[in-house]
Design a protein around this motif. Sequence first.
Motif, PDB file in Angstrom:
ATOM      1  N   THR A 112       0.844  -1.089  -0.124  1.00  0.00           N
ATOM      2  CA  THR A 112      -0.185  -0.031  -0.024  1.00  0.00           C
ATOM      3  C   THR A 112       0.832   1.048  -0.028  1.00  0.00           C
ATOM      4  O   THR A 112       0.588   2.370  -0.766  1.00  0.00           O
ATOM      5  CB  THR A 112      -0.950  -0.101   1.166  1.00  0.00           C
ATOM      6  OG1 THR A 112      -1.760  -1.399   1.022  1.00  0.00           O
ATOM      7  CG2 THR A 112      -1.821   1.169   1.295  1.00  0.00           C
ATOM      8  N   LEU A 148       0.699   4.187  -2.810  1.00  0.00           N
ATOM      9  CA  LEU A 148       0.425   5.642  -2.225  1.00  0.00           C
ATOM     10  C   LEU A 148       1.544   6.427  -3.102  1.00  0.00           C
ATOM     11  O   LEU A 148       1.272   7.472  -3.455  1.00  0.00           O
ATOM     12  CB  LEU A 148       0.465   5.682  -0.720  1.00  0.00           C
ATOM     13  CG  LEU A 148      -0.996   5.053  -0.154  1.00  0.00           C
ATOM     14  CD1 LEU A 148      -0.847   5.237   1.468  1.00  0.00           C
ATOM     15  CD2 LEU A 148      -2.240   5.802  -0.662  1.00  0.00           C
ATOM     16  N   GLU A 184       0.957   9.147  -6.129  1.00  0.00           N
ATOM     17  CA  GLU A 184       1.151  10.513  -5.690  1.00  0.00           C
ATOM     18  C   GLU A 184       2.055  11.274  -6.729  1.00  0.00           C
ATOM     19  O   GLU A 184       1.931  12.430  -7.010  1.00  0.00           O
ATOM     20  CB  GLU A 184       1.720  10.459  -4.190  1.00  0.00           C
ATOM     21  CG  GLU A 184       1.806  11.920  -3.646  1.00  0.00           C
ATOM     22  CD  GLU A 184       2.514  11.659  -2.022  1.00  0.00           C
ATOM     23  OE1 GLU A 184       2.015  12.275  -1.174  1.00  0.00           O
ATOM     24  OE2 GLU A 184       3.450  10.756  -2.243  1.00  0.00           O
ATOM     25  N   ASP A 243      -7.272  -0.395   3.065  1.00  0.00           N
ATOM     26  CA  ASP A 243      -6.359  -0.010   2.157  1.00  0.00           C
ATOM     27  C   ASP A 243      -6.917   0.705   0.956  1.00  0.00           C
ATOM     28  O   ASP A 243      -6.628   1.604   0.424  1.00  0.00           O
ATOM     29  CB  ASP A 243      -5.679  -1.176   1.665  1.00  0.00           C
ATOM     30  CG  ASP A 243      -4.529  -1.851   2.411  1.00  0.00           C
ATOM     31  OD1 ASP A 243      -4.188  -1.134   3.677  1.00  0.00           O
ATOM     32  OD2 ASP A 243      -4.049  -2.904   2.315  1.00  0.00           O
ATOM     33  N   GLU A 266      -9.696   2.690   1.177  1.00  0.00           N
ATOM     34  CA  GLU A 266      -9.815   4.176   1.532  1.00  0.00           C
ATOM     35  C   GLU A 266      -8.700   4.765   1.701  1.00  0.00           C
ATOM     36  O   GLU A 266      -8.530   6.069   1.394  1.00  0.00           O
ATOM     37  CB  GLU A 266     -10.537   3.963   3.030  1.00  0.00           C
ATOM     38  CG  GLU A 266     -11.914   3.401   2.932  1.00  0.00           C
ATOM     39  CD  GLU A 266     -12.282   2.943   4.165  1.00  0.00           C
ATOM     40  OE1 GLU A 266     -11.670   2.857   5.227  1.00  0.00           O
ATOM     41  OE2 GLU A 266     -13.600   2.241   4.195  1.00  0.00           O
ATOM     42  N   LYS A 267      -7.282   4.441   1.991  1.00  0.00           N
ATOM     43  CA  LYS A 267      -6.280   4.896   2.003  1.00  0.00           C
ATOM     44  C   LYS A 267      -5.681   5.443   0.443  1.00  0.00           C
ATOM     45  O   LYS A 267      -5.485   6.509   0.366  1.00  0.00           O
ATOM     46  CB  LYS A 267      -4.935   3.862   2.300  1.00  0.00           C
ATOM     47  CG  LYS A 267      -5.096   4.205   3.849  1.00  0.00           C
ATOM     48  CD  LYS A 267      -3.519   3.370   4.277  1.00  0.00           C
ATOM     49  CE  LYS A 267      -3.700   2.624   5.594  1.00  0.00           C
ATOM     50  NZ  LYS A 267      -2.777   1.575   5.654  1.00  0.00           N
ATOM     51  N   ALA A 300      -7.751   5.648  -2.045  1.00  0.00           N
ATOM     52  CA  ALA A 300      -8.945   6.590  -2.476  1.00  0.00           C
ATOM     53  C   ALA A 300      -8.733   7.988  -2.097  1.00  0.00           C
ATOM     54  O   ALA A 300      -9.133   8.868  -2.866  1.00  0.00           O
ATOM     55  CB  ALA A 300     -10.320   6.200  -2.103  1.00  0.00           C
ATOM     56  N   THR A 301      -8.076   8.253  -0.961  1.00  0.00           N
ATOM     57  CA  THR A 301      -7.551   9.426  -0.507  1.00  0.00           C
ATOM     58  C   THR A 301      -6.690  10.283  -1.795  1.00  0.00           C
ATOM     59  O   THR A 301      -6.677  11.483  -1.722  1.00  0.00           O
ATOM     60  CB  THR A 301      -7.071   9.538   0.780  1.00  0.00           C
ATOM     61  OG1 THR A 301      -5.661   9.066   0.643  1.00  0.00           O
ATOM     62  CG2 THR A 301      -7.734   9.131   1.792  1.00  0.00           C
ATOM     63  N   GLN A 302      -6.160   9.481  -2.673  1.00  0.00           N
ATOM     64  CA  GLN A 302      -5.500  10.069  -3.569  1.00  0.00           C
ATOM     65  C   GLN A 302      -6.271  10.507  -4.860  1.00  0.00           C
ATOM     66  O   GLN A 302      -5.827  10.969  -5.740  1.00  0.00           O
ATOM     67  CB  GLN A 302      -4.122   8.980  -4.340  1.00  0.00           C
ATOM     68  CG  GLN A 302      -3.149   8.847  -3.341  1.00  0.00           C
ATOM     69  CD  GLN A 302      -2.269   9.948  -3.048  1.00  0.00           C
ATOM     70  OE1 GLN A 302      -1.901  10.620  -3.840  1.00  0.00           O
ATOM     71  NE2 GLN A 302      -1.806   9.919  -1.735  1.00  0.00           N
ATOM     72  N   GLY A 303      -7.576  10.220  -4.852  1.00  0.00           N
ATOM     73  CA  GLY A 303      -8.521  10.834  -5.719  1.00  0.00           C
ATOM     74  C   GLY A 303      -8.453  10.029  -6.832  1.00  0.00           C
ATOM     75  O   GLY A 303      -8.795  10.469  -8.232  1.00  0.00           O
TER      76      GLY A 303
END
Lengths: 124, 227
Positions: free
Chosen positions: B47, B51, B55, B74, B76-77, B79-82
Amino acid sequence: MHELGIAEQLLSLTLRHAEDAGAEAVTRLNIVVGEFSSIVDSSLQFYWGMIAEGTIAEQAELHFTYIPGKLRCEGCGVEFLFREFDGACPSCGSVRVHMSDGDQFQLESIEIKGPGDHDDNPED
Amino acid sequence: MTTTRKINVEEKILSANDRIAQDIRQQLADAGVFAINIMASPGAGKTSLILRTVEALKGEMRIAAVDGDVVPVDVEKIATQGIQVELINTGGNCHLDANMMASVMPRLDLSGIDLLIVENIGNLICPAGFDLGTDARIVIASVPEGDDKPYKYPAMYKGADVLLLNKIDYLSLQDFDVEYFRRGVEALNEGVTFFPVSCRTGEGLDAWFDWLRQRVREKRATVAQAK
């Protein structure tokens, strides 16, 4: 859980070949498993009992032939067991070695009962 | 009369999986999507690598991810990157197979993706046998796991296209013989692409990003040429 998915694929492969041959029952599967292939153990026979139930292959015995993983030395040409490998050829010390056997994971043959006009003996 | 006979089969047991994987590979090829299957033991840094990668690259290419897991932590983590992330709930299974991958393909808009990242289940044994139809199999090893892993789990290292050795910032704290590790891998998989990295400090990641950029460009070019 790993063996369950494998058992399902093994069953569909077995039934396809058995039905093509007009089998009434499948008595044995001959499976070749190399050390470098997916891990398979006796639990496969257990899952087989579950998933093959009700098919012509439910009584089949699963027979495994294990092939040890082997490496060959590019320096001196000697072939040795992977489990003897510790970073270099055990014979000459060369680090130039590569995989030579143990990659198999296949259904080699099946043994079936069925109508036939010849008496093939499976041991032949 | 009833006889007993032996029928030669000589087929790979996972040929059904491989056929489905081939269909997926074709869909990805038609759309010009470069796909990677990331495999490692739990905690090696799958993960974290995803990420870091998203990024760094999301500004220059369209990325989507597929995550095989029981719980969506994971997902959700990531998905925070859009980016779009799809969960394959594996219900406790120890690996992804081509059938699970096929079930998620309709949820992906392939025409809007350049890079598809598949995060496999944390396991060094089971995922190795199952082709998912991706272009490249990425294996992450990490320094705290020890330098003997290729000698213990040959199947995973044998099938890798790219090997990342993560957490190299731990090398000074631990007896990890990088050469011994690499010799184990090379015996099984000669010439494998190798990137020593640290997802924590960022060391070595640029080479991995460049490798991905190059592959994504090449895959897109094959479709552009066909048109």
